[in-house]
Write an enzyme that holds these catalytic residues in place. Sequence first.
Site, PDB file in Angstrom:
ATOM      1  CG  HIS A   1      -6.863  -2.761   3.116  1.00 23.71           C
ATOM      2  ND1 HIS A   1      -6.080  -1.644   2.906  1.00 23.71           N
ATOM      3  CD2 HIS A   1      -8.073  -2.457   2.585  1.00 23.71           C
ATOM      4  CE1 HIS A   1      -6.798  -0.709   2.284  1.00 23.71           C
ATOM      5  NE2 HIS A   1      -8.012  -1.181   2.078  1.00 23.71           N
TER       6      HIS A   1
ATOM      7  CG  ASP B   1      -2.052   0.968   1.132  1.00 23.01           C
ATOM      8  OD1 ASP B   1      -3.203   0.531   1.012  1.00 23.01           O
ATOM      9  OD2 ASP B   1      -1.789   2.195   1.164  1.00 23.01           O
ATOM     10  CB  ILE B   2       0.711   4.307  -2.104  1.00 22.73           C
ATOM     11  CG1 ILE B   2       1.774   5.211  -2.668  1.00 22.73           C
ATOM     12  CG2 ILE B   2      -0.541   5.080  -1.743  1.00 22.73           C
ATOM     13  CD1 ILE B   2       1.413   5.826  -4.020  1.00 22.73           C
TER      14      ILE B   2
ATOM     15  N   GLY C   1     -15.256   3.652   4.208  1.00 24.89           N
ATOM     16  CA  GLY C   1     -13.935   4.174   3.881  1.00 24.89           C
ATOM     17  C   GLY C   1     -13.322   3.624   2.613  1.00 24.89           C
ATOM     18  CD  GLN C   2     -14.885  -0.024  -2.226  1.00 30.36           C
ATOM     19  OE1 GLN C   2     -16.042  -0.202  -1.838  1.00 30.36           O
ATOM     20  NE2 GLN C   2     -14.367  -0.670  -3.260  1.00 30.36           N
ATOM     21  CB  SER C   3     -10.420   5.743  -0.928  1.00 32.01           C
ATOM     22  OG  SER C   3      -9.328   4.868  -0.828  1.00 32.01           O
TER      23      SER C   3
ATOM     24  CG  HIS D   1      -8.755  -2.749  -2.558  1.00 27.92           C
ATOM     25  ND1 HIS D   1      -9.713  -1.974  -3.165  1.00 27.92           N
ATOM     26  CD2 HIS D   1      -8.483  -2.145  -1.379  1.00 27.92           C
ATOM     27  CE1 HIS D   1     -10.003  -0.928  -2.405  1.00 27.92           C
ATOM     28  NE2 HIS D   1      -9.276  -1.024  -1.301  1.00 27.92           N
TER      29      HIS D   1
ATOM     30  CG  ASN E   1     -11.937  -0.328   4.260  1.00 23.49           C
ATOM     31  OD1 ASN E   1     -12.299  -0.713   5.368  1.00 23.49           O
ATOM     32  ND2 ASN E   1     -10.733   0.184   4.043  1.00 23.49           N
TER      33      ASN E   1
HETATM   34  P1  DGP Z   1      -9.601   1.653   0.447  1.00 24.23           P
HETATM   35  O1  DGP Z   1      -9.594   2.945   1.173  1.00 24.23           O
HETATM   36  O2  DGP Z   1     -10.060   0.487   1.303  1.00 24.23           O
HETATM   37  O3  DGP Z   1     -10.350   1.744  -0.856  1.00 24.23           O
HETATM   38  O4  DGP Z   1      -8.091   1.347   0.111  1.00 24.23           O
HETATM   39  C1  DGP Z   1      -7.411   1.895  -0.949  1.00 24.23           C
HETATM   40  C2  DGP Z   1      -5.954   1.811  -0.632  1.00 24.23           C
HETATM   41  O5  DGP Z   1      -5.239   1.945  -1.822  1.00 24.23           O
HETATM   42  C3  DGP Z   1      -5.443   2.881   0.314  1.00 24.23           C
HETATM   43  O6  DGP Z   1      -4.955   2.269   1.507  1.00 24.23           O
HETATM   44  C4  DGP Z   1      -4.318   3.560  -0.422  1.00 24.23           C
HETATM   45  C5  DGP Z   1      -4.028   2.599  -1.551  1.00 24.23           C
HETATM   46  N1  DGP Z   1      -3.624   3.237  -2.788  1.00 24.23           N
HETATM   47  C6  DGP Z   1      -4.269   4.235  -3.459  1.00 24.23           C
HETATM   48  N2  DGP Z   1      -3.609   4.555  -4.568  1.00 24.23           N
HETATM   49  C7  DGP Z   1      -2.517   3.740  -4.627  1.00 24.23           C
HETATM   50  C8  DGP Z   1      -1.449   3.599  -5.561  1.00 24.23           C
HETATM   51  O7  DGP Z   1      -1.346   4.278  -6.581  1.00 24.23           O
HETATM   52  N3  DGP Z   1      -0.517   2.650  -5.268  1.00 24.23           N
HETATM   53  C9  DGP Z   1      -0.600   1.862  -4.149  1.00 24.23           C
HETATM   54  N4  DGP Z   1       0.381   0.968  -3.961  1.00 24.23           N
HETATM   55  N5  DGP Z   1      -1.590   1.965  -3.259  1.00 24.23           N
HETATM   56  C10 DGP Z   1      -2.538   2.906  -3.495  1.00 24.23           C
END
Ligand code: DGP
Length: 120
Positions: A108, A38-39, A99-101, A106, A93
């Site tokens: 976690h 995760d970023i 909090g799904q963004s 996916h 999420n």
């Molecule tokens: P959620 O909030 O549950 O939808 O999780 C989305 C996650 O994705 C969040 O923890 C940050 C991660 N994320 C968003 N953009 C990127 C990206 O470009 N690269 C990576 N590795 N993770 C990302």
Amino acid sequence: MRSERKAFMADCIFCKIVKGKIPSDKVMEGKHFIAIRDINPQAPVHILLITREHFKNILEFPRSEGMFFEMLSMIEKVVKAEKIEKGFRVVINTGLEAGQSVDHFHIHILGGREMKWPPG
Ligand code: DGP
């Protein structure tokens, strides 16, 4: 496939990561999923399992034995590879309120620190 859906998927950040159009720190690959770091990590270990195909959320995720089997196997492999067997959390999420963004299914996998309950 409807054209609005195609356009949406063309903009989907996780679809771009799957296709290699956006770089990612990939830790594992399967037939149906990839695992990346995760970023914005919320724990020392924070891995995302991302479906290769675009599904909006767990409600759209297909009821397919092959995909389900790989999902559980990859969770186990990631947990063992990252040595977090003694405690980890698997989170999906779903929806804005949870909090799904990113609207691409996916999972976690978080570990490497003590976790609190209930989650915030
Ligand atoms: P959620 O909030 O549950 O939808 O999780 C989305 C996650 O994705 C969040 O923890 C940050 C991660 N994320 C968003 N953009 C990127 C990206 O470009 N690269 C990576 N590795 N993770 C990302």
